[in-house]
Design a protein around this motif. Structure first.
Motif, PDB file in Angstrom:
ATOM      1  N   SER A 178       8.082  24.774  30.118  1.00  0.00           N
ATOM      2  CA  SER A 178       7.685  26.177  29.932  1.00  0.00           C
ATOM      3  C   SER A 178       7.387  26.494  28.474  1.00  0.00           C
ATOM      4  N   PHE A 179       7.787  25.641  27.542  1.00  0.00           N
ATOM      5  CA  PHE A 179       7.470  25.853  26.134  1.00  0.00           C
ATOM      6  C   PHE A 179       5.994  25.578  25.830  1.00  0.00           C
ATOM      7  N   PHE A 180       5.310  24.844  26.716  1.00  0.00           N
ATOM      8  CA  PHE A 180       3.953  24.376  26.427  1.00  0.00           C
ATOM      9  C   PHE A 180       2.905  24.792  27.454  1.00  0.00           C
ATOM     10  N   TYR A 181       3.321  25.013  28.715  1.00  0.00           N
ATOM     11  CA  TYR A 181       2.366  25.285  29.783  1.00  0.00           C
ATOM     12  C   TYR A 181       2.626  26.653  30.416  1.00  0.00           C
ATOM     13  N   PRO A 182       1.567  27.379  30.818  1.00  0.00           N
ATOM     14  CA  PRO A 182       1.767  28.582  31.621  1.00  0.00           C
ATOM     15  C   PRO A 182       2.272  28.193  33.006  1.00  0.00           C
ATOM     16  N   LYS A 183       2.835  29.158  33.726  1.00  0.00           N
ATOM     17  CA  LYS A 183       3.480  28.832  35.004  1.00  0.00           C
ATOM     18  C   LYS A 183       2.495  28.335  36.056  1.00  0.00           C
ATOM     19  N   THR A 184       1.199  28.576  35.859  1.00  0.00           N
ATOM     20  CA  THR A 184       0.211  28.075  36.811  1.00  0.00           C
ATOM     21  C   THR A 184      -0.026  26.580  36.672  1.00  0.00           C
ATOM     22  N   GLU A 185       0.575  25.944  35.650  1.00  0.00           N
ATOM     23  CA  GLU A 185       0.342  24.514  35.411  1.00  0.00           C
ATOM     24  C   GLU A 185       1.619  23.682  35.415  1.00  0.00           C
ATOM     25  N   THR A 186       2.774  24.334  35.533  1.00  0.00           N
ATOM     26  CA  THR A 186       4.033  23.585  35.401  1.00  0.00           C
ATOM     27  C   THR A 186       4.412  22.815  36.663  1.00  0.00           C
ATOM     28  N   GLY A 187       4.040  23.318  37.832  1.00  0.00           N
ATOM     29  CA  GLY A 187       4.472  22.686  39.081  1.00  0.00           C
ATOM     30  C   GLY A 187       4.017  21.253  39.216  1.00  0.00           C
ATOM     31  N   LEU A 188       2.722  21.006  39.005  1.00  0.00           N
ATOM     32  CA  LEU A 188       2.185  19.655  39.141  1.00  0.00           C
ATOM     33  C   LEU A 188       2.822  18.713  38.127  1.00  0.00           C
ATOM     34  N   ARG A 189       3.029  19.196  36.920  1.00  0.00           N
ATOM     35  CA  ARG A 189       3.610  18.338  35.879  1.00  0.00           C
ATOM     36  C   ARG A 189       5.076  18.027  36.162  1.00  0.00           C
ATOM     37  N   PHE A 190       5.798  18.995  36.689  1.00  0.00           N
ATOM     38  CA  PHE A 190       7.171  18.707  37.087  1.00  0.00           C
ATOM     39  C   PHE A 190       7.192  17.801  38.320  1.00  0.00           C
ATOM     40  N   GLY A 191       6.181  17.921  39.161  1.00  0.00           N
ATOM     41  CA  GLY A 191       6.064  17.023  40.308  1.00  0.00           C
ATOM     42  C   GLY A 191       5.903  15.578  39.884  1.00  0.00           C
ATOM     43  N   TRP A 192       5.085  15.346  38.843  1.00  0.00           N
ATOM     44  CA  TRP A 192       4.948  13.988  38.304  1.00  0.00           C
ATOM     45  C   TRP A 192       6.295  13.485  37.782  1.00  0.00           C
ATOM     46  N   PHE A 193       7.016  14.357  37.131  1.00  0.00           N
ATOM     47  CA  PHE A 193       8.328  14.001  36.581  1.00  0.00           C
ATOM     48  C   PHE A 193       9.281  13.566  37.701  1.00  0.00           C
ATOM     49  N   ILE A 194       9.416  14.387  38.733  1.00  0.00           N
ATOM     50  CA  ILE A 194      10.327  14.079  39.836  1.00  0.00           C
ATOM     51  C   ILE A 194       9.875  12.854  40.622  1.00  0.00           C
TER      52      ILE A 194
END
Length: 550
Positions: A178-194
């Motif tokens: 959340s320090f770098f991406y708006p909430k419309t872009e965080t889901g996919l990136r956290f999905g890659w993480f998980i």
């Protein structure tokens, strides 16, 4: 990362950011309409940069943040799950452990992991790359030390510190995004993480199988811990040199790109507090600047913290027990160990793909709750099939439904919580509550499937199905609640725009019966869309302009 907003330090945004830039270089004022209530519309309305610039910034951030974090989580899960493969490779016999002592090796990890979830807030208190590097180094050392242990007590200590350090890294990554991406872009990136978890499981199995059959002078289980621990130590300097602390300190971004990256988040511009934090990360003054205690404390009274934590608990009960009966089910199908490993992999491959797809979809639609409800239904159906059916083929289908219902659910649930808590301090403490309660789920889940109830585990599958059905009601109810609040606020906005009694003088924002005036340079340069955004920054979810992600 910038400190939490307060009325004293919100500065005027760039003039060109306040409206649409025309081809002649002039800036038009944004019109006020119902559509300005939509975050995506407001972002587009105030956009003063090109799509190519935005894509370039995302790409640079992804290479540094998403790639490195994916690899870190992959090696973390290798170290965490290696204990099961080590048992197969002769750990118990070598250290003369009883079955009860081995179970404590599993339990001590979960206990430490739960108790030290409060470390999430360290992402706010310290420069993230320093904190992440420290965590990676500690769990790498702990992982390698497992290979050198000569007693059960030594292994217990290594597992304890492994859990403490991993707890400091994993859960907080959602906040870091959340320090770098708006909430419309965080889901996919956290999905890659998980999703690194699915890849890690496949790699761990292959390594374990190869070592068990290898001819070496070192005991296979010790070699296993070494092979899985050394990559973690290698990743520690990579974390330090590649992960940025904040947008403003990201040397791979140009000055203009930093301005754009900040504008995409629509938050107050960085102040001197950011330089204090990075120059003196361990000072008490820096800590006070970065953590807004009143906003953090609000997480304790926010029902969202506990409702999502309950859903996470439910998911962990069901998901943690899947590995317990999957081998039994595969063996019932008449396959040997090698083919059994092959048959257990495809559901996780599909879960990996679905996780990325649903994270992308919920980012695009900004609707997370209904997707969570659907995934819970799929998982519940799978558990009901395992409870009631005795056909091996049907039960194998049930395994597919359970894995592919629950695994994609996890990253979406994280993002649903993050989207609906406005301030960074509140998100940090909200994640602590969420993870501390939710991570207790495996403690129950692993005890619902005793060996005496094999091969059908009726009690465990029935309880898991019941919990998931309860989760369906909870997630659906929460979605309806958010929809109702959003609709009520939309009606209020419509009244204001039609010239109702709530209309105030220019520069004022109506808030619970009180006019809010921002004053000075900021007031004179703000559009209506900007005023609404600023009001959300000041008042969070209580702002009449805040819209919950359903």
């Amino acid at each position: 990362m910038p400190p939490e907003p307060n009325q004293a330090h919100i500065a005027a945004p760039p003039r060109q950011a306040l409206g649409r830039t025309a081809s002649d270089g002039t800036t038009s004022q944004a019109p006020t309409s119902d559509a300005t209530r939509d975050d995506a519309y407001i972002a587009k309305l105030n956009k003063w940069w090109t799509d190519e610039e935005e894509s370039s910034i995302r790409r640079k951030l992804d290479v540094r943040i998403v790639t490195v974090s994916f690899l870190l989580y992959l090696v973390a899960l290798l170290d965490r799950s290696g204990i099961g493969n080590a048992k197969t490779a002769g750990l118990e016999k070598s250290l003369r452990m009883s079955d009860s002592q081995f179970q404590w090796l599993l339990t001590i990890f979960y206990i430490a992991y739960i108790l030290f979830q409060f470390q999430v807030v360290m992402y706010k208190l310290l420069p993230p790359r320093i904190w992440v590097t420290f965590c990676v180094f500690v769990w790498g050392v702990a992982g390698v030390c497992q290979a050198a242990t000569t007693s059960w007590s030594g292994m217990m200590a290594a597992r304890f510190f492994l859990a403490v350090s991993e707890a400091g890294y994993g859960t907080g990554f959602a906040l870091y995004l959340s320090f770098f991406y708006p909430k419309t872009e965080t889901g996919l990136r956290f999905g890659w993480f998980i999703s690194a978890g699915a890849i890690s499981s496949a790699i761990a199995g292959a390594i374990a199988y190869g070592l068990v059959h290898a001819k070496t002078s070192v005991e296979p289980w010790r070699l296993l811990f070494l092979i899985e621990g050394v990559p973690t130590l290698i990743m520690a300097p990579a974390a330090y040199f590649f992960l940025p602390n904040s947008i403003q300190s990201a040397k791979f971004l140009t000055p203009r790109e930093k301005q754009i990256a900040e504008a995409r988040l629509f938050r107050p511009p960085p102040s001197a507090a950011l330089q204090i934090k990075e120059a003196h990360p361990f000072s008490w003054h820096s800590i006070k600047q970065q953590l807004n205690l009143s906003q953090a404390a609000a997480a304790f009274t926010d029902p969202m913290s506990y409702i999502t934590a309950a859903l996470f608990f439910i998911i962990n009960v069901g998901y943690s027990s899947v590995p317990v009966y999957t081998p039994t089910l595969i063996s019932e199908m008449g396959f040997g160990s090698i083919k059994a490993q092959g048959l257990s992999a495809p559901p996780y491959v599909l879960a990996f793909i679905l996780s990325l797809f649903f994270c992308w979809l919920t980012d695009r639609l900004q609707i997370r709750g209904p997707i969570c409800t659907v995934l819970l239904i799929i998982g519940a159906i799978g558990y009901l099939m395992l409870t009631t059916l005795r056909s091996t083929a049907a039960r194998y289908v049930g395994i597919w439904l359970v894995i592919n219902g629950l695994f994609p659910f996890i990253p979406i649930l994280y993002m649903w919580l993050m989207d609906n808590q406005a301030s960074e301090s509140k998100k940090g403490l909200g994640l602590v509550i969420f993870a501390t309660i939710g991570q207790c789920g495996p403690l129950l889940g692993t005890h619902l499937f005793p060996a005496s109830e094999a091969p059908y585990y009726v009690r465990g599958t029935a309880v898991s199905a019941g919990l998931l059905l309860f989760g369906v009601l909870v997630s659906a109810g929460l979605s309806v609640r958010f929809w109702s609040v959003n609709r009520r606020r939309d009606r209020r906005d419509a009244t204001v725009e039609q010239g109702g009694e709530n209309v105030e003088a220019k520069g004022d924002v109506k808030y619970d019966g009180k006019a809010r005036s921002y004053g000075g340079e900021l007031e004179g340069s703000m559009t209506e869309a900007d005023r609404r955004k600023i009001d959300v920054l000041l008042h969070g979810e209580e702002s009449p302009y805040f819209r919950y992600t359903i």
